[in-house]
Design an enzyme around this catalytic site. Structure first.
Site, PDB file in Angstrom:
ATOM      1  N   THR A  37     -10.809 -10.606  30.920  1.00 65.61           N
ATOM      2  CA  THR A  37     -12.282 -11.041  31.027  1.00 65.61           C
ATOM      3  C   THR A  37     -13.100 -11.461  29.828  1.00 65.61           C
ATOM      4  O   THR A  37     -14.009 -11.868  29.720  1.00 65.61           O
ATOM      5  CB  THR A  37     -12.967  -9.650  31.346  1.00 65.61           C
ATOM      6  N   SER A 127       5.176  -8.512  22.641  1.00 65.67           N
ATOM      7  CA  SER A 127       5.033  -7.325  23.532  1.00 65.67           C
ATOM      8  C   SER A 127       3.894  -7.230  24.430  1.00 65.67           C
ATOM      9  O   SER A 127       3.760  -6.386  25.217  1.00 65.67           O
ATOM     10  CB  SER A 127       5.153  -5.948  22.720  1.00 65.67           C
ATOM     11  N   SER A 132       0.094 -10.497  16.884  1.00 65.77           N
ATOM     12  CA  SER A 132      -0.562 -11.874  16.222  1.00 65.77           C
ATOM     13  C   SER A 132      -1.739 -11.139  15.546  1.00 65.77           C
ATOM     14  O   SER A 132      -2.252 -11.813  14.407  1.00 65.77           O
ATOM     15  CB  SER A 132      -0.241 -13.145  16.943  1.00 65.77           C
ATOM     16  N   ASP A 176      -8.803  -8.741  21.041  1.00 66.49           N
ATOM     17  CA  ASP A 176      -7.884  -8.273  20.419  1.00 66.49           C
ATOM     18  C   ASP A 176      -8.138  -7.983  19.180  1.00 66.49           C
ATOM     19  O   ASP A 176      -8.019  -7.028  18.381  1.00 66.49           O
ATOM     20  CB  ASP A 176      -6.581  -9.214  20.688  1.00 66.49           C
TER      21      ASP A 176
END
Length: 398
Positions: A37, A127, A132, A176
């Site tokens: 999203t 994973s 990153s 992230d």
């Protein structure tokens, strides 16, 4: 943690023949709910975790950058000029460093010298726990300290995303980097990715814990269908805009989706939009459930999220489905879902602390029988975001 810095300092001294000046840490992240999203202007609910990327660094007197990773020792020491904006060959991990530095320059920051850096990450690569982005925010933290940059945290977060989007070529959203940049111990980030308004929500799980289940199937976003999903959702916005005043799919309410779904040109696009609209709603409900200590409701929303990611967004796979569906059958598990981009990587389960061993045993047995190799398990601990971790004292390690 101290042992990791001791190892890094030893390697730094061996590679560069002097001690580093500063220590840094940048976490990985899990996303409790709200998947795919973020690049659709929707809501997400991630948290930074206590495994991540460690680094030690110091400035140089010239403009050379020299970096070394204990995770990629065969690459040796990678060297380049701080002003060099060309990509390194062979998809080198150093491109994440170059990408962040390029983004910082793009915001007008002056990078006054080179630096030396040694890093070590304990996030399994590929994973889905965002190794990153963890590296990107570590580099941002290094640059902020070594160059004495007086910049807001959101700029560091944006630099991480720009490195991923513009330099690496993966069209990720900002979730992230935001979770890793703004993370706090024992709190999750409830973020509206359209407005960048966010709330830190306490994680009160009582006798329950979040267990990370790793498929141990590495996936590379640039080799996956991630960018394809981005293009599909952009095409859906384009097709709906003549009928709806929207910029992102995350702006669509469920009733409006039901009204206009027939406008979309294919069943595939309808499924993609349905996931985004309903996942956005699940995220809002999930935050409310956690605030009300309703873990049963939150667990059910996790199960619904995975079903949608599997059937409508089609980013799961046999490995993730085996982990999740087996976990959901274990007594003491309230819910389970994949976390991250999918196509491999990790899933999470909300499980009673007394049932963790039972979960690991049952899931391992089923996974090894079905997939042919073992998964890995970690109990997630929610920790602080990327930060300077202190000065190096001459003579460390003792």
């Amino acid at each position: 943690m101290t042992e990791k810095y001791d190892e890094l300092i030893q390697i730094f001294e061996k590679k560069f023949h002097h001690y580093p000046t500063d220590k840094f840490f940048s976490p990985g992240r899990i996303n409790l709910i709200g998947e795919h999203t973020d690049y659709n202007g929707g809501h997400v609910f991630p948290a930074s975790i206590t495994i991540g990327t460690y680094g030690v660094a110091s400035c140089r007197s010239d403009r050379q950058i020299k970096i070394y990773s204990l995770n990629f020792p065969d690459d040796g020491v990678i060297s380049f000029d701080v002003d060099d904006e060309s990509q390194l060959p062979n998809a080198s991990w150093g491109n994440f460093v170059k990408g962040v530095l390029q983004a910082l320059r793009g915001y007008g920051n002056q990078l006054t010298c080179g630096f030396e850096l040694v890093v070590l990450g304990n996030i399994p690569n590929g994973s889905g726990l965002s190794s990153s982005s963890s590296l990107e925010l570590l580099i941002g933290s290094v640059a902020q300290k070594l160059y004495s940059l007086k910049i807001p945290r959101l700029q560091l977060v944006a630099c991480g995303q720009r490195a991923e989007n513009d330099f690496i070529g993966v069209h990720t959203g900002i979730m992230d980097q935001f979770a890793i940049g703004f993370g706090e111990k024992n709190r999750a980030v409830y973020l509206d990715t359209k407005t960048m308004m966010y709330e830190m929500v306490p994680i009160n799980l009582g006798s329950y814990v979040v267990v990370i289940m790793n498929t141990n199937k590495r996936r590379e976003l640039t080799e996956s269908k991630y960018n394809e999903r981005v293009r599909e959702t952009q095409e859906a916005v384009y097709q709906l805009q003549p009928f709806m005043n929207i910029q992102y799919l995350g702006e669509i309410e469920k009733n409006d989706f039901d009204k206009y779904a027939h406008i979309l040109s294919s069943d595939t696009l309808r499924k993609r939009v349905r996931h985004i609209v309903y996942e956005n709603e699940r995220t809002k409900k999930g935050v409310t459930a956690l605030k009300n200590d309703n873990l049963v409701a939150f667990g059910q929303l996790m199960n619904e999220s995975h079903s949608s990611l599997k059937n409508d967004y089609e980013v799961s796979g046999i490995e993730l489905d085996t982990l999740v569906e087996t976990a959901q059958s274990v007594d003491g598990v309230l819910g389970s879902r994949m976390t991250g981009a999918g196509f491999g990587g990790c899933a999470i389960a909300l499980v009673h602390s007394d049932a963790v061993k039972r979960l690991e045993k049952k899931v391992s047995e089923k996974y090894e029988t079905s997939i042919g190799y073992a998964p890995s398990f970690y109990v997630a601990k929610v920790g602080d975001g990327a930060h300077w971790a202190g000065s190096v004292v001459e003579g460390e390690p003792k």
